[in-house]
Design a protein around this motif. Structure first.
Motif, PDB file in Angstrom:
ATOM      1  N   ARG A  86       0.840  -1.191   0.000  1.00  0.00           N
ATOM      2  CA  ARG A  86       0.000   0.000   0.000  1.00  0.00           C
ATOM      3  C   ARG A  86       0.879   1.247   0.000  1.00  0.00           C
ATOM      4  N   ALA A  87       0.314   2.336  -0.508  1.00  0.00           N
ATOM      5  CA  ALA A  87       0.987   3.627  -0.508  1.00  0.00           C
ATOM      6  C   ALA A  87      -0.056   4.690  -0.192  1.00  0.00           C
ATOM      7  N   PHE A  88       0.382   5.776   0.406  1.00  0.00           N
ATOM      8  CA  PHE A  88      -0.523   6.863   0.764  1.00  0.00           C
ATOM      9  C   PHE A  88      -0.001   8.180   0.192  1.00  0.00           C
ATOM     10  N   PHE A  89      -0.869   8.868  -0.557  1.00  0.00           N
ATOM     11  CA  PHE A  89      -0.488  10.141  -1.159  1.00  0.00           C
ATOM     12  C   PHE A  89      -1.579  11.184  -0.941  1.00  0.00           C
ATOM     13  N   ALA A  90      -1.160  12.399  -0.626  1.00  0.00           N
ATOM     14  CA  ALA A  90      -2.072  13.538  -0.552  1.00  0.00           C
ATOM     15  C   ALA A  90      -1.686  14.499  -1.665  1.00  0.00           C
ATOM     16  N   ALA A  91      -2.593  14.740  -2.582  1.00  0.00           N
ATOM     17  CA  ALA A  91      -2.295  15.573  -3.751  1.00  0.00           C
ATOM     18  C   ALA A  91      -3.461  16.507  -4.038  1.00  0.00           C
ATOM     19  N   GLY A  92      -3.916  17.201  -3.022  1.00  0.00           N
ATOM     20  CA  GLY A  92      -5.078  18.066  -3.195  1.00  0.00           C
ATOM     21  C   GLY A  92      -6.362  17.285  -3.010  1.00  0.00           C
ATOM     22  N   CYS A  93      -7.413  17.708  -3.659  1.00  0.00           N
ATOM     23  CA  CYS A  93      -8.714  17.053  -3.551  1.00  0.00           C
ATOM     24  C   CYS A  93      -8.599  15.563  -3.849  1.00  0.00           C
ATOM     25  N   PHE A  94      -9.027  14.719  -2.909  1.00  0.00           N
ATOM     26  CA  PHE A  94      -8.839  13.278  -3.112  1.00  0.00           C
ATOM     27  C   PHE A  94      -9.753  12.701  -4.183  1.00  0.00           C
ATOM     28  N   TRP A  95     -10.778  13.435  -4.593  1.00  0.00           N
ATOM     29  CA  TRP A  95     -11.594  12.953  -5.701  1.00  0.00           C
ATOM     30  C   TRP A  95     -10.742  12.803  -6.966  1.00  0.00           C
ATOM     31  N   GLY A  96     -10.005  13.859  -7.260  1.00  0.00           N
ATOM     32  CA  GLY A  96      -9.214  13.884  -8.487  1.00  0.00           C
ATOM     33  C   GLY A  96      -8.012  12.961  -8.447  1.00  0.00           C
ATOM     34  N   SER A  97      -7.302  12.944  -7.314  1.00  0.00           N
ATOM     35  CA  SER A  97      -6.110  12.096  -7.237  1.00  0.00           C
ATOM     36  C   SER A  97      -6.495  10.612  -7.280  1.00  0.00           C
ATOM     37  N   GLU A  98      -7.631  10.240  -6.662  1.00  0.00           N
ATOM     38  CA  GLU A  98      -8.079   8.856  -6.754  1.00  0.00           C
ATOM     39  C   GLU A  98      -8.422   8.509  -8.203  1.00  0.00           C
ATOM     40  N   TYR A  99      -9.106   9.399  -8.876  1.00  0.00           N
ATOM     41  CA  TYR A  99      -9.495   9.184 -10.273  1.00  0.00           C
ATOM     42  C   TYR A  99      -8.270   8.872 -11.137  1.00  0.00           C
ATOM     43  N   MET A 100      -7.176   9.600 -10.907  1.00  0.00           N
ATOM     44  CA  MET A 100      -5.973   9.399 -11.706  1.00  0.00           C
ATOM     45  C   MET A 100      -5.287   8.076 -11.349  1.00  0.00           C
ATOM     46  N   PHE A 101      -5.148   7.792 -10.066  1.00  0.00           N
ATOM     47  CA  PHE A 101      -4.449   6.578  -9.651  1.00  0.00           C
ATOM     48  C   PHE A 101      -5.202   5.305 -10.036  1.00  0.00           C
ATOM     49  N   LYS A 102      -6.533   5.357 -10.054  1.00  0.00           N
ATOM     50  CA  LYS A 102      -7.307   4.161 -10.388  1.00  0.00           C
ATOM     51  C   LYS A 102      -6.972   3.650 -11.784  1.00  0.00           C
ATOM     52  N   LYS A 103      -6.526   4.521 -12.662  1.00  0.00           N
ATOM     53  CA  LYS A 103      -6.261   4.160 -14.041  1.00  0.00           C
ATOM     54  C   LYS A 103      -4.812   3.730 -14.271  1.00  0.00           C
ATOM     55  N   TYR A 104      -3.994   3.787 -13.216  1.00  0.00           N
ATOM     56  CA  TYR A 104      -2.564   3.522 -13.395  1.00  0.00           C
ATOM     57  C   TYR A 104      -2.273   2.027 -13.341  1.00  0.00           C
ATOM     58  N   LYS A 105      -1.315   1.607 -14.119  1.00  0.00           N
ATOM     59  CA  LYS A 105      -0.946   0.185 -14.194  1.00  0.00           C
ATOM     60  C   LYS A 105      -0.556  -0.361 -12.824  1.00  0.00           C
ATOM     61  N   GLY A 106      -0.984  -1.568 -12.537  1.00  0.00           N
ATOM     62  CA  GLY A 106      -0.586  -2.231 -11.311  1.00  0.00           C
ATOM     63  C   GLY A 106      -1.368  -1.839 -10.076  1.00  0.00           C
TER      64      GLY A 106
END
Length: 286
Positions: A130-150
């Motif tokens: 697991r990894a934890f990242f804060a990159a502003g609004c979590f709606w947007g950062s989750e949206y981006m990470f969900k599409k990332y490989k792996g």
């Protein structure tokens, strides 16, 4: 949690892990076991404890004086007296935690059922992490990470503050000390932590000190939360490489702490609404 990430359990494992039973003392395979490595959750495969935190207590069950940050959840047991510990991701029953016994300087004992865990030797790679990242609004950062490989799963929540189980309204005041954070569950054999850190830097403005885009406030600041020394070193190295390129980096690097899940309507927000992020998109940085 995603059900497809959960392992099948035999009847005895289900008795302990799901029905919150207890294995008989001195019978578990990890009771008197002290090899170097990582103890992972039997149900979901995520890391729970490092071997360096294990100690001999002669209580009849494996004992640890510290969990991997963000890996274990505490809650009042059904008996109303003890504190139960469960896997923070899948909710698997692990055992109970006790304080004030004086076994180690940390004065904490996680009393864990062996059957709730599996052991990965130091020479082998833990497959899921697991990894934890804060990159502003979590709606947007989750949206981006969900599409990332792996990436196997994502959840949004709050990390870094002192208030237990904060609400969104409390966090929005900016005084609880929490950051809007995304938990990334990933396959360590198909994507590296370094890959995720670099992607994190590419999906938001890491030079902004007061928030992210139009979202201003403490809760929207850029933070990498590490769960072990390897993650810390990788995060520091990637940040240093950006600074050496002449980039301004506002991102903080902090040790992970309790991860409090955000309210259900925040989870997979853009999938639910059909909208798209307004301040998160991928920029070429590396």
């Amino acid at each position: 949690m995603k059900k497809e990430l959960l392992n099948e359990l035999n009847p005895y494992e289900e008795f302990v892990i799901i029905k919150k039973g207890t294995e008989r003392p001195f019978t578990g395979k990890y009771d008197d076991f002290y090899e170097k490595g990582t103890y992972i959750c039997r149900r979901c495969g995520l890391p729970l404890y490092e071997s360096k935190s294990k100690f001999k207590s002669d209580c009849g069950w494996p004992s640890f004086d510290e969990e991997i940050p963000g890996a274990v959840k505490r809650q009042l047991d059904a008996d109303g007296k003890r504190i139960e510990i469960t896997c923070a991701y899948c909710g698997a029953h692990l055992g109970h935690v006790f304080e004030g016994e004086g076994y180690t300087p940390k004065n904490v004992r996680h009393c864990v059922n062996s059957v709730s865990m599996e052991f990965v030797p130091e020479r082998e790679k833990v497959r899921r992490n697991r990894a934890f990242f804060a990159a502003g609004c979590f709606w947007g950062s989750e949206y981006m990470f969900k599409k990332y490989k792996g990436v196997l799963d994502t959840r949004v929540g709050y990390m870094g503050g002192k208030v237990k189980n904060p609400s969104y309204d409390q966090v929005c005041t900016g005084i609880t000390g929490h950051y809007e954070t995304v938990e990334i569950i990933y396959d360590n054999t198909s994507v590296s932590y370094e890959d995720l850190v670099k992607f994190f830097f590419e999906i938001h403005d890491f030079s902004q000190f007061d928030g992210q885009g139009p979202d201003i406030g403490e809760q929207y600041k850029s933070v990498i939360f590490y769960t072990n020394e390897e993650q810390r070193q990788i995060a520091e190295s990637v940040k240093k490489s950006l600074i050496q390129k002449g980039r301004i980096v506002a991102t903080q690097i902090k040790r992970a702490s309790d991860f409090w899940l955000a309210e259900d309507y925040h989870q997979n927000y853009y999938e639910k609404t059909g909208k798209v992020p307004y301040c998160h998109f991928r920029r070429e940085v590396f």
